[in-house]
Design an enzyme around this catalytic site. Structure first.
Site, PDB file in Angstrom:
ATOM      1  N   GLU A 317       0.787  -1.227   0.000  1.00 22.97           N
ATOM      2  CA  GLU A 317       0.000   0.000   0.000  1.00 22.97           C
ATOM      3  C   GLU A 317       0.825   1.287   0.000  1.00 22.97           C
ATOM      4  O   GLU A 317       0.374   2.331  -0.425  1.00 22.97           O
ATOM      5  CB  GLU A 317      -0.957   0.019   1.205  1.00 22.97           C
ATOM      6  CG  GLU A 317      -0.278  -0.101   2.570  1.00 22.97           C
ATOM      7  CD  GLU A 317      -0.005  -1.548   2.942  1.00 22.97           C
ATOM      8  OE1 GLU A 317       0.879  -1.780   3.780  1.00 22.97           O
ATOM      9  OE2 GLU A 317      -0.647  -2.429   2.344  1.00 22.97           O
ATOM     10  N   ASP A 359      24.009  15.058 -28.686  1.00 14.14           N
ATOM     11  CA  ASP A 359      24.326  15.967 -29.772  1.00 14.14           C
ATOM     12  C   ASP A 359      25.833  16.216 -29.752  1.00 14.14           C
ATOM     13  O   ASP A 359      26.491  15.998 -28.734  1.00 14.14           O
ATOM     14  CB  ASP A 359      23.550  17.276 -29.572  1.00 14.14           C
ATOM     15  CG  ASP A 359      23.684  18.206 -30.757  1.00 14.14           C
ATOM     16  OD1 ASP A 359      23.925  17.714 -31.865  1.00 14.14           O
ATOM     17  OD2 ASP A 359      23.546  19.428 -30.572  1.00 14.14           O
TER      18      ASP A 359
END
Length: 895
Positions: A317, A359
């Protein structure tokens, strides 16, 4: 006059994507077909196609088109409201299950259990809601990009209007520093150079002009007559007609691609699979317990309550809250390492990442063009050539472009150039036909010296000789071929090359007030002196960072819009082996399956568009890789959005930062490597909770199943099971502070449901064994079999439940130290002080609870003194057995 960017080597002309192919999925980011057609048409055809004129639209026409096409904006700020955020937080399998169980508890007269489950729901949903509310919309950031004005011709006169009011057919005026206000077709241009690195990743500006060449490049961003929204004018001026605006632009396609809600990440998917694994356990166990208890005891109502207790016991839970706390604490720790976390789930993804796509510009390189080589015609270093280049750049007028600035910034150039001894006589400006720029200076010897620079293919035809070792040699056919091979070696190494040539002449005076002594015809019979070569150099830290990432199991791939020659050289210098480069043209022609196969083998992807970057990321994800992407430009936004973890920097454009999951305060791969290790620590600590909670709950279910068969009462009340779980979960809240062994963060550790299942199945029953020994002790040593009268039965049940409660809580709390490490606990690996302290506290609460008023409220009773000695023996045996099973699993490499 400023010097433009010169043509790349002819071998680069074909390195462009082919037209869109049918037959398989294409990237969503495409250039308007109308723009592609207009790029090839002359001015009159352009005006006819767009129903406009050189004088621009009238105000009435513009108003009509604004209604038709909508405002020139890319995205509207549509952040989700509180109710939507609440809905996202509530739609979770565990939250729904807890809500169902709480409802059943209240409806069947057990408000204590129901209230505790409601409290857990509030804590879990509240934390999730708080984190979601802090998130920003990536698409909304695009609005800020176009909150500027444009100079437009309306009613045959120029004026400034907001970009949002621009419409197709408008004629705009462009000057240095202007942002391109839409996707436009150039009508007239003078020395126009556009910075489009934000879309392509190239460091240098590119030339744009008005004349359609008839051979239109198939890569949209290479179209010489078209400029795109999101780029800007570096030098020159132009007039252009707007073809598309807003969402119809190339950049608008990117905006829509990142506006789409993210799909579940690898972390989300694995947590969901783990949740459903436990739910499947529960769906099997709960009905089984219900039926066994109903048949064996004949009381179906009691059997129902007991089955409810089993369901509660098997439910993790607090998992959503524990995961959020672990991630939040990890975010704080990563902040200290210069990594700002925007999306919490990305922390675990960073740790699980096994492929980092980055990149090139600014990440591997310094994002600063420098003069790297100055050499004679045989590529030997030459200070004389450096001096000529410096003199030319120093004396030229107008704005200096990036190449001129690189020459002037060279630390040795000024010392060799003898600038104070020279006087400028004249300048022959650059034009697009010659592609050469020359200055004329008077030397101390009294002669005029013409210094010309330009692309080698433009300089060579104007040279009659070349100088080598002080001798002049003819530029005949044989020598020209050799000279071309030499400068092509520089181009093949990724350099941007300019040739330098000179010519001496006797001093001459101007022919009149408005004339200059030198002209284009003087750029003949030149002497080729050598070359200057430029490069955006790699960062000094890159090689070490890539080595560290590879040592930690992360494969680095480079995805760039720049050409492959430049990218290959950079990869070589930072230690990346590139056997084959995959180009945009290759990506365009591949199906998704073909691309996925090729992407795994490829280290370098060059000349790719933003849509290609996105496809490459998704292709790698389809092969079960957890993929990170690092970029900072507009062209990187779709890939940042698609990656499992998008990484940008604080100096990036707004859209890149908005699309990213993490922002680096220092643009370095070393920072990424540190973040990877921190992410793995977070993952390791989350794994500890999942393993401990799942295995304990699983073992408890076997214990409950056995007890339901032969124990004449409920072995533990629902509220007692819930209290046990709550105390246990509270004890786990310090796990994010726990230390992590070095071997657990050495390599990526993605979620492995099979390994987790094996761990649960093997470790869980260990606790059941000692639960059964506790049953035996409570039933036979302490006489809990005695249910002769209701009062005695109630006491026996309470004593049994208390004994099992304490044993269960203490074994679960102590087992943390076995499960948290692959080594021998307390000897080879020790938990952090918060974990040790919280464990002792929870154990103390468990021991004291039966003697307190709260314990009596929960149905507990005091335990006899002999119980504690037997409990100590039980705990020692349990720890020994579990450690043995763990070592057995590790040796078989099952976990």
């Amino acid at each position: 006059m400023h010097l433009p960017t010169y043509k790349r080597a002819e071998s680069m002309n074909n390195l462009v994507p082919k037209p869109v192919l049918a037959g398989h999925d294409r990237p969503a980011i495409q250039v308007s077909p109308l723009l592609l057609d207009i790029a090839k048409q002359d001015t009159s055809e352009v005006f006819a196609r767009l129903v406009t004129r050189a004088e621009g639209l009238t105000s009435a026409e513009a108003a009509e088109r604004l209604v038709k096409h909508g405002p020139n904006v890319l995205a509207r700020d549509q952040r989700p409201g509180l109710l939507r955020l609440l809905w996202r937080a509530v739609i979770n399998p565990l939250v729904i299950l807890l809500a169902v169980l709480a409802t059943v508890s209240f409806s069947t007269g057990d408000p204590r259990a129901g209230s505790m489950m409601v409290l857990m729901i509030v804590l879990s949903v509240g934390l999730k809601l708080y984190q979601e509310a802090k998130a920003d919309s990536a698409a909304a950031k695009l609005k800020a990009m176009i909150s500027v004005n444009a100079t437009v011709l309306r009613d045959n006169k120029p004026g400034e209007i907001p970009l949002a009011q621009l419409v197709p057919g408008d004629v705009v005026e462009l000057a240095a520093g202007d942002m391109i206000p839409g996707d436009v077709r150039i009508l007239q241009a003078k020395d126009l150079f556009v910075i489009q690195g934000s879309l392509t990743g190239e460091s240098l500006p590119v030339e744009k002009h008005a004349a359609a060449t008839g051979v239109a490049p198939t890569a949209p961003l290479d179209l010489p007559t078209v400029a795109f929204l999101g780029t800007s004018v570096e030098t020159g001026s132009a007039s252009a007609v707007v073809v598309t605006t807003g969402k119809d632009t190339y950049l608008g396609g990117m905006a829509q691609s990142i506006s789409v809600q993210r799909g579940p990440t690898a972390f989300d998917r694995d947590i969901s699979r783990f949740t459903w694994l436990l739910l499947r356990f529960m769906f099997v166990m709960v009905p089984l317990v219900f039926v066994i208890n109903g048949l064996s005891k004949g009381n179906w109502v009691a059997a129902f309550f007991f089955a409810m207790a089993v369901a509660v016991g098997l439910t993790p839970e607090m998992l959503p809250m524990i995961v959020t706390v672990c991630l939040s604490k990890g975010a704080v720790a990563m902040g200290k390492k210069k990594v700002i976390v925007k999306r919490l789930n990305a922390i675990q993804n960073l740790g699980a990442m096994d492929v980092l796509c980055t990149d090139k510009t600014g990440t591997l390189t310094m994002d600063q063009v420098v003069l790297e080589r100055h050499c004679d015609v045989t590529l030997r270093e030459s200070d004389a050539v450096l001096a000529l280049a410096y003199t030319n750049s120093h004396f030229q007028t107008g704005l200096k472009n990036v190449l001129d600035r690189a020459v002037l910034a060279h630390e040795e150039a000024h010392a060799h150039a003898r600038i104070p001894e020279m006087t400028k006589v004249d300048e022959i400006p650059f034009d697009f036909q010659r592609r050469i720029m020359s200055v004329v200076v008077r030397t101390p010897e009294g002669q005029d010296l013409i210094i010309s620079k330009g692309a080698p293919e433009a300089i060579f035809p104007r040279c009659a000789t070349f100088e080598l070792d002080g001798k002049l040699l003819p530029m005949d056919h044989e020598h020209i071929a050799d000279l071309q091979r030499e400068y092509e070696r520089l181009s093949a190494d990724g350099f941007r090359v300019l040739a330098l040539a000179t010519k001496r002449a006797p001093p001459r005076a101007a022919g009149g007030a408005n004339t200059t002594p030198y002209g284009k015809t003087d750029e003949s019979e030149l002497i080729l002196q050598g070359y200057v070569a430029f490069l955006d150099p790699p960062k000094t830290t890159c090689a070490a960072a890539i080595t560290a990432l590879q040592a930690h199991g992360v494969t680095v791939k480079v995805i760039t819009g720049d050409n492959d020659l430049v990218a290959r050289k950079i990869c070589k210098e930072v230690g990346l082996t590139v056997e084959v480069a995959l180009l945009g043209v290759d990506v365009e022609g591949m199906t998704d399956d073909q691309l996925a196969e090729a992407a795994e083998r490829t280290t370098l992807f060059a000349r790719v568009s933003p849509a290609h970057k996105q496809r490459i990321i998704k292709a790698l994800q389809s092969r079960k890789h957890t993929v990170g992407f690092m970029g900072d430009g507009i062209n990187d936004a779709p890939a940042l959005h698609a990656a499992d973890v998008g990484i940008s920097v604080d100096t990036a454009v707004d859209i890149a930062k908005a699309s990213a999951d993490m922002i680096l305060l220092e643009k370095s791969l070393l920072v990424v490597d540190e973040g990877v290790l921190e992410g793995r620590k977070v993952f390791a600590n989350i794994s500890k909770y999942v393993r401990m909670g799942a295995s304990s709950n699983f073992g408890n279910m076997f214990s409950v199943l056995g007890a339901s068969i032969f124990v004449p009462f409920l072995p533990m009340l629902p509220i007692q099971i819930l209290t046990n779980n709550l105390l246990y979960d509270i004890g786990q809240t310090t796990i994010p502070t726990d230390s992590v062994d070095a071997d657990q963060i050495q390599l990526p550790r993605p979620w492995n449901i099979k390994a987790l299942t094996r761990f649960i199945v093997c470790i869980g029953p260990c606790s059941s064994i000692f639960d059964y020994t506790t049953y035996f002790i409570m039933l036979y040593v302490f006489g809990c079999w005695n249910v002769s009268t209701p009062a005695v039965a109630a006491h026996s049940a309470s004593l049994f439940q208390t004994g099992w409660f304490v044993e269960s809580l203490l074994t679960q709390t102590l087992i943390i130290h076995v499960i948290r490490t692959n080594k021998i606990p307390f000897i080879h690996s020790r938990a952090s002080w918060p974990v040790l302290g919280m464990g002792l506290l929870i154990m103390a609460v468990g021991v004291a609870l039966p003697f307190s008023g709260v314990g009596r409220y929960l149905g507990f009773t005091e335990l006899p003194s002999r119980y504690w000695a037997l409990l100590g023996l039980t705990l020692a045996c349990y720890l020994t057995l579990t450690q043995g099973v763990k070592i057995w699993l590790l040796r078989r490499r099952w976990i």
